[in-house]
Motif scaffolding. Structure first.
Motif, PDB file in Angstrom:
ATOM      1  N   ARG A   1      79.013  96.610  31.364  1.00 23.52           N
ATOM      2  CA  ARG A   1      79.883  96.026  32.403  1.00 23.52           C
ATOM      3  C   ARG A   1      80.409  94.636  32.009  1.00 23.52           C
ATOM      4  NH1 ARG A   1      78.378  95.814  38.184  1.00 23.52           N
ATOM      5  NH2 ARG A   1      80.630  96.005  38.388  1.00 23.52           N
TER       6      ARG A   1
ATOM      7  N   THR B   1      84.123  93.866  31.539  1.00 23.36           N
ATOM      8  CA  THR B   1      85.065  93.689  32.660  1.00 23.36           C
ATOM      9  C   THR B   1      85.351  92.214  32.933  1.00 23.36           C
ATOM     10  OG1 THR B   1      83.389  93.588  34.446  1.00 23.36           O
ATOM     11  CG2 THR B   1      84.137  95.787  33.740  1.00 23.36           C
TER      12      THR B   1
ATOM     13  N   GLN C   1      79.589  98.442  43.271  1.00 22.28           N
ATOM     14  CA  GLN C   1      78.409  98.021  42.521  1.00 22.28           C
ATOM     15  C   GLN C   1      77.787  96.814  43.225  1.00 22.28           C
ATOM     16  OE1 GLN C   1      77.320  99.504  39.694  1.00 22.28           O
ATOM     17  NE2 GLN C   1      79.009 100.973  39.579  1.00 22.28           N
TER      18      GLN C   1
END
Lengths: 187, 252
Positions: free
Chosen positions: A157, A160, B48
């Motif tokens: 992640r 990002t 998330q």
């Protein structure tokens, strides 16, 4: 006595009558040495660009100085440095563009070194309060590798949060949902 | 634009009135980002979990006003921005901007925007067939004084319908935007008026879990500050997060 803080509410669809400023997207004055453009597109959970949003950024200058109220470490020496940009669109194509300079690394309270980063606030209809994220820079690999915040983000992640070099500056998209969902922070 | 390699400067210069961290907010005060009753959240809320961000210099500083939008003498009087007077209930909206320790925030910008008396925004997306008022734009700015006070003169906004669900109407409200003194204190919210019959039906108002936190968004009518033969007054104090250690701060 401690008071509870005031709750947030959505910025709604009509913020454009009040919030956008002329030259709001200029965190530095045009013509500033080393100025870069930072651009990207904001996507919703259907993968569509969102037409209405207010994006704000706050950052240090390349020497790690701020244009802040408090004068931390002395103000920025760059003439016309605001360190703050506000980009608001009411019915755009999802894209944003702002003019700034790349911030420098910063010491943190715990003695670590924060990689160059820009703090980002995102407001929109459908967001009941602010979403906070950061823009880091993909070409700061060494600094990013030891950044204490990036260290808390899973490697898959982390991507990002990285703005990638592009013509005239950097590019980074924001995905509110989906497989590429941007990392957002609890501040 | 490649690795800067610059040596970070020492940044923790002692500067008065700058806390080393701001309090984290108690659960229930802020609305959740995922709130199905407000349909626009469906495709826009992050799914998330949020990642804990320690507060460091970028979060503890905030923009100085001088370099931003200048505030003019009439910016806090929304009834005097055109040639004539707008139609509606002339209203004084005033209050203080404080931190959660009750300390006033001086010299901070308060921005507002709102619908006109008939519930119509001067915005091309607003298709509610209620009249626009040529004498009302609906946007204002003020800077707080040494006691953290701000004051606007405006027109009481009307309620208006929206497409969230059948017969959905927003309670009358004024949007507020506050920069505070630090990135951490940034707040966008809405102020409501006491006794609005629409509160119980409004998912945006009711998205705030804590009843007391909802109530704090409702302004208080003030007869003391109501101006005789001129305008009713409503008081709305805003509390931004104040100094406070958090037990997690040490970990990072």
């Amino acid at each position: 006595m401690i008071f509870p803080s005031t709750a947030g509410q959505t910025v709604g669809p009509y913020f454009a009558i009040g919030l956008p400023w002329s030259e709001g997207s200029h965190a530095v004055a045009p013509g500033t040495a080393g100025a870069i453009t930072l651009r990207g597109v904001i996507y919703d959970g259907a993968g569509k660009p969102i037409p209405d949003f207010l994006l704000e950024t706050w950052q240090a200058d390349p020497a790690g100085r701020f244009a802040d109220l408090h004068g931390h470490g002395g103000p920025s020496e760059i003439v016309g440095f605001r360190g703050f940009a506000r980009v608001g669109h009411e019915d755009g194509d999802g894209s944003f563009e702002l003019l700034t300079v790349k911030p420098g690394p910063l010491a943190t309270a715990s003695g670590t070194i924060a990689a160059p980063h820009i703090d980002v606030s995102l407001f929109a209809r459908g967001l009941l309060h602010r979403c906070v994220t950061r823009f880091y820079f993909a070409d700061e690999e060494a600094a990013n590798a030891v950044d204490p915040v990036l260290a808390t983000v899973s490697p898959e992640r982390r991507e990002t949060l990285l703005a990638k070099p592009a013509e005239g500056g950097y590019e980074i998209d924001i995905h509110l949902q989906g497989p590429e969902e941007t990392v957002f922070f609890a501040l | 634009m490649t690795d800067s390699g610059a040596t970070p400067r020492q940044i923790y210069d002692p500067v008065s009135e700058t806390p080393s961290s701001y309090v984290r907010e108690a659960p229930g005060i802020q609305p959740p980002l995922d709130f199905p009753e407000y349909k626009s959240t469906a495709l826009r809320h992050p799914k998330q979990p949020l990642i804990y961000l320690p507060q460091n210099i970028t979060e503890l500083t905030g923009p100085a006003l001088g370099s931003l939008a200048p505030v003019g003498d009439l910016d806090n009087d929304l009834t005097r921005q055109h040639g004539g007077a707008p139609i509606g209930e002339r209203t004084v909206v005033f209050g203080r901007v404080l931190d959660t320790e009750g300390k006033p925030l001086r010299n901070t910008m308060v921005e507002i925007w709102q619908a006109n008396a008939s519930g119509r925004y001067r915005h091309r997306w607003d298709r509610f067939p209620a009249p626009l008022d040529p004498n009302f734009s609906g946007a204002g700015r003020a800077i707080t004084d040494d006691e953290g006070r701000y004051r606007f003169v405006t027109i009481k906004p009307g309620p208006y319908p929206w497409g969230n669900h059948y017969n959905a109407w927003r309670p009358a409200h004024i949007h507020f935007s506050l920069l505070g003194r630090a990135f951490t204190q940034r707040l966008v919210t809405q102020m409501y008026f006491p006794g609005d019959p629409l509160f119980r039906y409004d998912p945006i108002f009711n998205s705030i879990p804590d009843a007391a936190a909802r109530k704090r968004l409702v302004s208080r009518f003030s007869i003391q500050d109501t101006e005789p033969d001129w305008a009713l007054a409503y008081e709305f104090d805003i509390y931004l997060r104040g100094p406070g250690a958090t037990p997690f701060e040490e970990a990072l």
